[in-house]
Motif scaffolding. Structure first.
Motif, mmCIF file in Angstrom:
data_model
loop_
_atom_site.group_PDB
_atom_site.id
_atom_site.type_symbol
_atom_site.label_atom_id
_atom_site.label_comp_id
_atom_site.label_asym_id
_atom_site.label_seq_id
_atom_site.Cartn_x
_atom_site.Cartn_y
_atom_site.Cartn_z
ATOM 1 N N SER A 7 91.212 56.127 39.405
ATOM 2 C CA SER A 7 91.589 56.865 40.607
ATOM 3 C C SER A 7 92.197 55.947 41.658
ATOM 4 O O SER A 7 91.970 54.734 41.655
ATOM 5 N N THR A 8 92.959 56.525 42.573
ATOM 6 C CA THR A 8 93.442 55.762 43.726
ATOM 7 C C THR A 8 92.509 55.931 44.917
ATOM 8 O O THR A 8 92.832 55.536 46.035
ATOM 9 N N GLY A 9 91.360 56.575 44.712
ATOM 10 C CA GLY A 9 90.379 56.698 45.808
ATOM 11 C C GLY A 9 90.705 57.811 46.775
ATOM 12 O O GLY A 9 90.243 57.798 47.913
ATOM 13 N N HIS A 10 91.498 58.780 46.369
ATOM 14 C CA HIS A 10 91.910 59.858 47.259
ATOM 15 C C HIS A 10 90.923 61.027 47.177
ATOM 16 O O HIS A 10 90.005 61.126 47.996
ATOM 17 N N SER A 11 91.042 61.908 46.180
ATOM 18 C CA SER A 11 90.217 63.114 46.093
ATOM 19 C C SER A 11 89.858 63.409 44.642
ATOM 20 O O SER A 11 90.718 63.320 43.763
ATOM 21 N N GLU A 12 88.600 63.775 44.417
ATOM 22 C CA GLU A 12 88.156 64.125 43.070
ATOM 23 C C GLU A 12 87.207 65.314 43.199
ATOM 24 O O GLU A 12 86.530 65.464 44.205
ATOM 25 N N ALA A 13 87.154 66.125 42.123
ATOM 26 C CA ALA A 13 86.280 67.297 42.161
ATOM 27 C C ALA A 13 85.465 67.395 40.884
ATOM 28 O O ALA A 13 85.905 66.977 39.813
ATOM 29 N N ILE A 14 84.265 67.960 41.023
ATOM 30 C CA ILE A 14 83.474 68.343 39.852
ATOM 31 C C ILE A 14 83.318 69.858 39.922
ATOM 32 O O ILE A 14 83.166 70.413 41.015
ATOM 33 N N VAL A 15 83.397 70.513 38.757
ATOM 34 C CA VAL A 15 83.059 71.934 38.700
ATOM 35 C C VAL A 15 81.792 72.022 37.873
ATOM 36 O O VAL A 15 81.779 71.606 36.703
ATOM 37 N N THR A 16 80.724 72.474 38.483
ATOM 38 C CA THR A 16 79.434 72.537 37.795
ATOM 39 C C THR A 16 78.482 73.466 38.532
ATOM 40 O O THR A 16 78.587 73.627 39.756
ATOM 41 N N ALA A 17 77.559 74.050 37.763
ATOM 42 C CA ALA A 17 76.493 74.822 38.389
ATOM 43 C C ALA A 17 75.202 74.002 38.421
ATOM 44 O O ALA A 17 74.176 74.461 38.901
ATOM 45 N N ASP A 18 75.292 72.759 37.937
ATOM 46 C CA ASP A 18 74.123 71.881 37.836
ATOM 47 C C ASP A 18 74.050 71.006 39.088
ATOM 48 O O ASP A 18 74.871 70.118 39.288
ATOM 49 N N GLN A 19 73.027 71.264 39.928
ATOM 50 C CA GLN A 19 72.904 70.553 41.208
ATOM 51 C C GLN A 19 72.729 69.048 41.019
ATOM 52 O O GLN A 19 73.237 68.254 41.816
ATOM 53 N N ASP A 20 71.993 68.668 39.980
ATOM 54 C CA ASP A 20 71.784 67.238 39.746
ATOM 55 C C ASP A 20 73.089 66.540 39.384
ATOM 56 O O ASP A 20 73.366 65.434 39.850
ATOM 57 N N ALA A 21 73.874 67.204 38.540
ATOM 58 C CA ALA A 21 75.166 66.626 38.160
ATOM 59 C C ALA A 21 76.049 66.489 39.397
ATOM 60 O O ALA A 21 76.726 65.473 39.590
ATOM 61 N N ALA A 22 76.033 67.500 40.267
ATOM 62 C CA ALA A 22 76.839 67.468 41.486
ATOM 63 C C ALA A 22 76.410 66.303 42.376
ATOM 64 O O ALA A 22 77.240 65.567 42.904
ATOM 65 N N ARG A 23 75.087 66.139 42.514
ATOM 66 C CA ARG A 23 74.569 65.050 43.347
ATOM 67 C C ARG A 23 74.987 63.698 42.788
ATOM 68 O O ARG A 23 75.435 62.823 43.535
ATOM 69 N N GLN A 24 74.834 63.528 41.492
ATOM 70 C CA GLN A 24 75.181 62.242 40.876
ATOM 71 C C GLN A 24 76.680 61.959 41.019
ATOM 72 O O GLN A 24 77.084 60.839 41.330
ATOM 73 N N PHE A 25 77.488 62.986 40.831
ATOM 74 C CA PHE A 25 78.941 62.839 40.937
ATOM 75 C C PHE A 25 79.341 62.443 42.363
ATOM 76 O O PHE A 25 80.098 61.491 42.562
ATOM 77 N N THR A 26 78.829 63.145 43.357
ATOM 78 C CA THR A 26 79.240 62.855 44.740
ATOM 79 C C THR A 26 78.716 61.489 45.187
ATOM 80 O O THR A 26 79.356 60.819 45.992
#
Lengths: 420, 420
Positions: free
Chosen positions: A341-360
Motif C-alpha cells: 500500500s501507499t498508506g492512503h486508504s484500505e477497507a475490510i468487509v466483514t461481519a466479524d468484530q474481531d477481524a475488524a478490530r485486528q484489521f484497523t
C-alpha cells in the motif's frame, strides 16, 4: 520577478497574515471572490485561458484539456469555493491545551499559521483559488507554482485575487505565482530554507519522488493511492460487492479509488463470479467500460481474466483495472497491504468484530475502513469542509488536510518573574 | 549485523509493538529497568564503560568524559528513568476526535505509533535507555545509533534491555543498536525509506545540517537554541535582571539558555549598568565565572565590554557569553528575533499587556515567554513528564517532544455498507 524575489516578498507579508484576525481574513476572502467575478477580470481570465488552451492543444490529452478549460460557470464555481471557506472555523489562535504549572506560570499551546506555504501543482486552474483561500483563512502566505500549460490562466487569476487582497487592506504578496514554470523553480522552492515553511507538492509520482529526494524544506507528500479492499470470509457478499464496485468504478481517476481486491479463500468461490458479473459483464451490457480484472494464480482458477504480473500489485492504475488476489487469512491480507500500500486508504468487509478490530489496528494507512467504501477519504466527506490534499505520510498530517493541518502551534508561557 | 539487516528486523517487530496494550508495554519497561540493575548485567555495562573511557581518554574533553562515565548510581538512575515512564499516560489509542457523518458512518481520529523511530545521538549512554523507554511506551520500535566513544557501553545497555524485553514476551528487536558508528550508518538511516518512520537526530549543528540535506525519511530537527530575551521599556528592572541572569548563568551549556539580550533604548541607561554589575562584577566577587558581554555600538556607549561582531548575534555560544543589543522599538526587537533566532525560545519582560500580546503573536518560535525565563523549555518543566528532544521545526512537533509527539494518527471509519 525571480523566484527568490517572490519568496522574499512573501516572507515580508508573513507578519501581516499572522496578525490578521478572522474578520479581516474573511473580508479578504470575500473581496478575492468578488474580484474573480468582476466582468473585466473575468474577461481577462477567460482570454488568458483561451491562449493556454490553444497552446496546449495537441500536447496534452482531452481529459487534461477539459481540466484546464474555464468558462463563466467554472469561474463562478471558483468564487463560490472561496466564499465557502469564509464559513469555515478559523483554526488560528485556538488553545490546544492549557496548564498552570506549580510555579504559577501558565502554558498555552496555541495554533498558529505555518508562515509561507508553497504549493507545486499541475494544470487545474481552480487549485489556484482553492489553495489561496485555504492559505489565507489559516493565516498563511501562499506561493503558487502551477504547471506551464495553465500558467497564463493562473497568472490572471492571481492578479484578480491580489486586487481583492489589496481592497481588503491585506498585502498583495499574500498570494503570488512563481513566474518560472521549469524544473528550476520547483527545485528552488524545495531548497528555499528559511523562506518556505511548508511545501505541498500536488501532482504525480515523479514530482513527489523529486520532493522526497531533493527537498530540504518541510514537505508533505500527498495523493498517491494504491487502495485495497479485503473481503473477509465473514463478509456480507452483497455489501462486499457494492463496496468493491463503488471503490473501483465510481471515479477511477482519483487517489481514493480501489486498485486491489483481496479475497479470503473461503469467500472466493462465491464472491469472484459475482464480482466478474457486476464489474465486467453487467457494465458491458449497460454500455459502460468494463473493469479489467488482473488475477493472481489462485483467483484465475475460479474466474477468467488477465493474469496479474507482480507489478500489478504495486501500481496505481487510476483506470478501470483491478488487481485480484486470494489470501488464506486475515493476517496475510494485512501483511500484503502493509507491504504494497501507499498508506492512503484500505477497507475490510466483514461481519466479524474481531477481524475488524485486528484489521484497523494492524493496517498502517491514513484511513482504515470497516464496511465502508474507500472513496470517502476526502476533506469534504470527513466534515473538514475543504481539503488542501491528502497526506500519505505520517509526520504532521495524515489523510485529508484541512485548515487545522495548515497550522503549527507555539507555546505561549505567561508568568510574573519565574526563574529556574 | 549490517544496518540494513537491523532495520529489516526492526520492521518485523513493528506489528507486535503496535498491538501491545498498556499493561504489556509497562511490564516490558519494568523488566528492562530490572535487567539494567541485575548484578551481572550491571558489571558488564561498567566493564564496557571502562573500556570506552580508556579508549576515549585524550581524544575528548573532560566534560565529555564525565558525560560518558557510568557508575552504579548512574545505572540506578537510568533504571529509575525507565520506571518513571511506566507512570506516564499511554498516548496510543487515544481518540483525538470522533464524528458521526450524515450517512451514518463513524470517523475516529485515533493516535497510533509512528512505527520505527531511529535516533542518532552522541556520547551520553543514558540517552540509550531514555529513548528506548519512550519509544516502547509509545508503541514504537527503536533503532539507536550512538557515538563511537560510547558504543561498547551502549551495546551492553541494549543487551540488558533486550533481555528485559524478551522476559516480558516482547520481541528483542524492539530496541536495537546499529553496529557501525561511522558516517555510513548515519547516512543509511537518513535514506532508509520504508524502514524508518521517523528519524530524530540529537546532536550538534553538523549532524542536524547533514539530516536536513540528506534525509529522505521523515526527520525532526532538535535542539539548536539561539534564545533571546527582550527587555521592554515597560519592564520591571529587577524582574528583567533576574530573568536574564537565570537564562544566561543557570546552565549555559543547554539549548534553552539565553544567548542574546535586546534592550529597549529607554530602558538601557538604567538596565545595562545593573546587568554588568550582576553578570560580571558580582559573579567575579563570588568566585564564579563572569559573563562576557558582547555589545553592539549603542550598548557600548553605556557600559564597557567586548564589541560584538555581526556573527555574535547568530551564534549559539553555550558558554558564559551574552550578546547585547539596543533596539528602538518592540517591532525592531521582534524583527531581530525572527531574523536571527533558531525558533527555540524567546522571552519578553514587560508590564505592558499590549506589548506582551504583540510579542507573543509575532515572534515565530516554539516557546514564547512573558516575564518568565527561557530555561523552562523542557518536557519535564512543561508537565509532559519526559522528553525525546526539543523540536525547532514547525512540522509535526514544536518544542519539547513527549510521548504524544512520538505518535501519528489514523482515521478509523466504521459503517454498514456506505458507498459514495
Amino acid at each position: 520577478m525571480t523566484t527568490q524575489e517572490i519568496l522574499i516578498r512573501a516572507n515580508e507579508a508573513k507578519t501581516a497574515l499572522t496578525l490578521a484576525d478572522t474578520a479581516r481574513k474573511n473580508q479578504a476572502l470575500h473581496r478575492m471572490a468578488d474580484a474573480l467575478e468582476k466582468p473585466d477580470h473575468r474577461a481577462r481570465i477567460l482570454e488568458a485561458n483561451q491562449r493556454d488552451l490553444e497552446a496546449a492543444k495537441g500536447t496534452i490529452s482531452e481529459v487534461m484539456l477539459d481540466r484546464l478549460m474555464l468558462n463563466e460557470t467554472r469561474i463562478a464555481g471558483m468564487a463560490d469555493g472561496i466564499r465557502e471557506v469564509v464559513a469555515l472555523e478559523d483554526p488560528v489562535g485556538k488553545v490546544l491545551s492549557e496548564t498552570v504549572r506549580p510555579n504559577g506560570m501558565t502554558i498555552r499551546k496555541t495554533a498558529v499559521p505555518m508562515g509561507v506555504i508553497a504549493i507545486i501543482y499541475e494544470s487545474r486552474p481552480n487549485v489556484t483559488s482553492d489553495a489561496a483561500a485555504l492559505a489565507i483563512k489559516s493565516g498563511n502566505v501562499c506561493v503558487l507554482r502551477g504547471g506551464k500549460e495553465a500558467w497564463q490562466t493562473c497568472h490572471a487569476i492571481v492578479e484578480a485575487l491580489q486586487i481583492g487582497l489589496e481592497e481588503a487592506g491585506m498585502p498583495r504578496e499574500a498570494v503570488s505565482l512563481i513566474e518560472d514554470t521549469t524544473r528550476v523553480s520547483a527545485n528552488e522552492l524545495m531548497t528555499a530554507e528559511g523562506f518556505v515553511d511548508l511545501l505541498i507538492p500536488r501532482g504525480g509520482k515523479g514530482l513527489i519522488r523529486s520532493c522526497v529526494e531533493h527537498a530540504t524544506v518541510p514537505c508533505i507528500q500527498t495523493g498517491t493511492g494504491i487502495c485495497h479492499v479485503y473481503v473477509d470470509r465473514a463478509a456480507d457478499p452483497a455489501m462486499a460487492l457494492q463496496i468493491v464496485n463503488n471503490g473501483k468504478t465510481s471515479r477511477p481517476s482519483v487517489c481514493n479509488a480501489l486498485e486491489v481486491c483481496l479475497v479470503h479463500r473461503e469467500a472466493a468461490a462465491a464472491f469472484l463470479p459475482a464480482l466478474k458479473e457486476t464489474l465486467c459483464e453487467k457494465r458491458q451490457k449497460e454500455g459502460k467500460q468494463p473493469v479489467e480484472l488482473r488475477l493472481d494464480a489462485e483467483a484465475a482458477k475460479i474466474i477468467p481474466g488477465t493474469p496479474a504480473k507482480e507489478a500489478d500489485f504495486d501500481t496505481e492504475f487510476l483506470d478501470y483495472i483491478l488487481g485480484v488476489k486470494i489470501v488464506d487469512s486475515l493476517e496475510e491480507a494485512i501483511e500484503h497491504i502493509n507491504r504494497h500500500s501507499t498508506g492512503h486508504s484500505e477497507a475490510i468487509v466483514t461481519a466479524d468484530q474481531d477481524a475488524a478490530r485486528q484489521f484497523t489496528a494492524a493496517v498502517d494507512s491514513a484511513a482504515v475502513y470497516v464496511n465502508v467504501s474507500t472513496r470517502f477519504t476526502d476533506g469534504g466527506e470527513f466534515g473538514l469542509g475543504c481539503e488542501m490534499g491528502i497526506s500519505t505520510q505520517k509526520l504532521h498530517a495524515r489523510g485529508p488536510m484541512g485548515l487545522a493541518e495548515l497550522c503549527t502551534y507555539k507555546y505561549v508561557i505567561c508568568g510574573d518573574g519565574q526563574i529556574r
